[in-house]
Design a protein around this motif. Structure first.
Motif, short mmCIF file in Angstrom:
data_model
loop_
_atom_site.label_atom_id
_atom_site.label_comp_id
_atom_site.label_asym_id
_atom_site.label_seq_id
_atom_site.Cartn_x
_atom_site.Cartn_y
_atom_site.Cartn_z
N ARG A 15 50.38 63.65 17.41
CA ARG A 15 50.44 65.15 17.17
C ARG A 15 52.12 66.01 16.74
O ARG A 15 52.15 66.71 16.26
N LYS A 16 53.32 64.57 16.69
CA LYS A 16 54.79 64.64 16.43
C LYS A 16 54.23 64.54 14.66
O LYS A 16 55.69 64.62 14.05
N GLY A 17 53.28 64.36 14.07
CA GLY A 17 53.75 64.37 12.73
C GLY A 17 54.29 62.35 12.41
O GLY A 17 54.26 62.25 11.37
N ARG A 18 53.63 62.16 13.66
CA ARG A 18 54.24 60.23 13.23
C ARG A 18 52.84 59.20 12.98
O ARG A 18 52.00 59.44 13.51
N LEU A 19 53.07 58.04 12.49
CA LEU A 19 51.59 57.37 12.11
C LEU A 19 51.63 57.13 13.71
O LEU A 19 52.74 56.34 14.43
N LEU A 29 45.26 63.58 15.36
CA LEU A 29 45.44 63.27 17.16
C LEU A 29 45.72 64.49 17.50
O LEU A 29 47.35 65.07 17.50
N GLU A 30 44.89 65.37 18.33
CA GLU A 30 45.57 66.56 19.18
C GLU A 30 46.07 66.15 20.20
O GLU A 30 47.27 66.74 21.24
N SER A 31 46.12 65.06 20.74
CA SER A 31 46.66 64.72 22.73
C SER A 31 47.17 63.65 22.28
O SER A 31 47.16 62.48 21.62
#
Length: 125
Positions: free
Chosen positions: A41-45, A123-125
């Motif tokens: 959700r932070k934009g990292r792989l 992914l949301e969570s």
């Protein structure tokens, strides 16, 4: 009645300029590469990129195709990691960067331009 140059596609007559015909010709000449990217959700792989391909040159026991896929996955991971966080959250920017990365590896290692699909999962969570 249809006119001009027509092609039989299964049971259908389609115009020669139909995009489907162009796509199939490209698939038969250069194959298909699909890349799968999963982000947190932070934009990292959240996982290593996964690349699958059909139509790559195999070489002895598939070694050439395996090397190309490994190179694509490695280059793709590096490209995505270098994206600024804001761009990494933008699916269009990620897709464009991924396509360029994959094309560069394929051009250097093979000299062809297969169709490329990039699938992005967030992914949301």
């Amino acid at each position: 009645a249809p006119s001009g140059r027509l092609l039989l596609d299964g049971d259908l007559l389609i115009p020669d300029g139909d995009g489907t015909v162009h796509t199939r010709r490209k698939l038969s000449a250069a194959g298909h590469v699909a890349a799968f990217l999963v982000f947190d959700r932070k934009g990292r792989l959240a996982a290593e990129p996964c690349v699958t391909a059909e139509g790559l040159p195999q070489g002895e026991e598939g070694a050439l195709a395996d090397r190309l896929i490994d190179d694509m996955e490695e280059e793709l991971a590096g490209t995505i990691e270098k994206l600024p966080r804001e761009r990494a959250r933008d699916d269009d920017a990620v897709e464009e960067a991924a396509r360029r990365s994959l094309r560069a590896v394929l051009k250097e290692g093979w000299g062809k331009r297969p169709l490329i699909a990039v699938e992005i999962v967030r992914l949301e969570s």
